[in-house]
Design an enzyme around this catalytic site. Structure first.
Site, PDB file in Angstrom:
ATOM      1  N   ARG A 196     -66.818  51.020  63.051  1.00 48.24           N
ATOM      2  CA  ARG A 196     -66.517  51.889  61.908  1.00 48.24           C
ATOM      3  C   ARG A 196     -65.631  51.191  60.886  1.00 48.24           C
ATOM      4  O   ARG A 196     -64.714  51.785  60.332  1.00 48.24           O
ATOM      5  CB  ARG A 196     -65.830  53.160  62.395  1.00 48.24           C
ATOM      6  CG  ARG A 196     -66.712  53.992  63.298  1.00 48.24           C
ATOM      7  CD  ARG A 196     -66.015  55.256  63.698  1.00 48.24           C
ATOM      8  NE  ARG A 196     -66.847  56.028  64.606  1.00 48.24           N
ATOM      9  CZ  ARG A 196     -66.465  57.150  65.160  1.00 48.24           C
ATOM     10  NH1 ARG A 196     -65.268  57.645  64.917  1.00 48.24           N
ATOM     11  NH2 ARG A 196     -67.271  57.798  65.977  1.00 48.24           N
ATOM     12  N   CYS A 197     -65.906  49.952  60.630  1.00 45.79           N
ATOM     13  CA  CYS A 197     -65.089  49.120  59.755  1.00 45.79           C
ATOM     14  C   CYS A 197     -65.887  48.754  58.505  1.00 45.79           C
ATOM     15  O   CYS A 197     -67.118  48.703  58.534  1.00 45.79           O
ATOM     16  CB  CYS A 197     -64.700  47.850  60.528  1.00 45.79           C
ATOM     17  SG  CYS A 197     -63.731  46.647  59.600  1.00 45.79           S
ATOM     18  N   GLY A 198     -65.195  48.465  57.435  1.00 49.21           N
ATOM     19  CA  GLY A 198     -65.874  47.990  56.240  1.00 49.21           C
ATOM     20  C   GLY A 198     -66.609  46.678  56.472  1.00 49.21           C
ATOM     21  O   GLY A 198     -67.564  46.349  55.764  1.00 49.21           O
ATOM     22  N   TYR A 199     -66.182  45.926  57.487  1.00 50.49           N
ATOM     23  CA  TYR A 199     -66.829  44.655  57.821  1.00 50.49           C
ATOM     24  C   TYR A 199     -67.960  44.818  58.845  1.00 50.49           C
ATOM     25  O   TYR A 199     -68.621  43.845  59.195  1.00 50.49           O
ATOM     26  CB  TYR A 199     -65.802  43.661  58.376  1.00 50.49           C
ATOM     27  CG  TYR A 199     -64.825  43.157  57.350  1.00 50.49           C
ATOM     28  CD1 TYR A 199     -65.248  42.386  56.272  1.00 50.49           C
ATOM     29  CD2 TYR A 199     -63.476  43.440  57.465  1.00 50.49           C
ATOM     30  CE1 TYR A 199     -64.351  41.915  55.330  1.00 50.49           C
ATOM     31  CE2 TYR A 199     -62.560  42.965  56.529  1.00 50.49           C
ATOM     32  CZ  TYR A 199     -63.005  42.205  55.465  1.00 50.49           C
ATOM     33  OH  TYR A 199     -62.113  41.729  54.535  1.00 50.49           O
ATOM     34  N   THR A 200     -68.193  46.030  59.330  1.00 53.78           N
ATOM     35  CA  THR A 200     -69.220  46.258  60.349  1.00 53.78           C
ATOM     36  C   THR A 200     -70.593  45.701  59.965  1.00 53.78           C
ATOM     37  O   THR A 200     -71.293  45.167  60.831  1.00 53.78           O
ATOM     38  CB  THR A 200     -69.304  47.752  60.714  1.00 53.78           C
ATOM     39  OG1 THR A 200     -68.030  48.166  61.228  1.00 53.78           O
ATOM     40  CG2 THR A 200     -70.374  48.024  61.754  1.00 53.78           C
TER      41      THR A 200
END
Length: 193
Positions: free
Chosen positions: A68-72
């Site tokens: 659930r990360c912007g980098y996912t």
């Protein structure tokens, strides 16, 4: 059992000001079933032993991950990188962690399903581990012991390129994408050595 002893080079990470989520407990990584682990030993997401030195790899890219990360979306690039280089001896190892922003809250089954369904991930994933704090996995502890605090991941999708014997070559902040030219050159050099 091999401990990491060579320096990891680490670039500054843009997420340096963000700290780990305090209320998101992560199970201790230093010991499993009462047996101390070495820096190269993990448990796979399926509960099987996963030792970096036993992967038949020429080079390994260890990446702490979160769903659930912007980098996912980097999962897609990591899978492409793995597919393009696995025949030459590259193995990518994803290390799910809930340390940053509570962005990996699910179970190992949740993580595995998410990665397979959304990104077609076929590279090895470990069970969830702490990559920071007192319960961090020995792999990360060894890097921090060798290099000091700058070796510590500052956010999800921090990458460490490792030789087949478990010694780190270089580290990359989360903002370095899997398709980065410098990373590709470093991987190519590691595969050729």
């Amino acid at each position: 059992m091999l401990a990491l002893a060579t320096p990891v080079l680490l670039a500054a990470c843009s997420e340096a000001t963000a700290g780990p989520k305090e209320d998101a407990p992560t199970p201790p990584a230093a010991q499993e079933t009462g047996i101390a682990m070495s820096a190269t030993e993990f448990t796979s997401i399926d509960g099987k032993p996963l030792n970096l030195t036993g992967l038949n790899a020429k080079a390994i890219l260890v990446v702490n991950t979160a769903s659930r990360c912007g980098y996912t979306p980097q999962y897609a690039g990591l899978q492409e990188l793995y597919e393009a280089n696995k025949a030459d001896g590259l193995v990518i190892v994803g290390v799910p962690s809930n340390d940053f922003g509570g962005q990996e809250p699910g179970s190992e089954e949740d993580v595995k399903s998410f990665c397979e369904i959304n990104y077609g991930v076929t590279f090895p994933l470990t069970k969830k581990y702490a990559v920071t704090g007192p319960d961090q996995h020995p792999f990360y502890k060894a890097a921090v012991t060798t290099l000091g605090e700058p070796a510590q991941p500052k956010w999800n999708f921090h990458k460490i390129l490792v030789r087949a014997d478990g010694t780190p070559i270089k580290a990359y902040p989360s903002s370095v994408k899997p398709g980065d030219k410098a990373l590709a050159a470093d991987i190519e050099a590691a595969l050729g050595s």
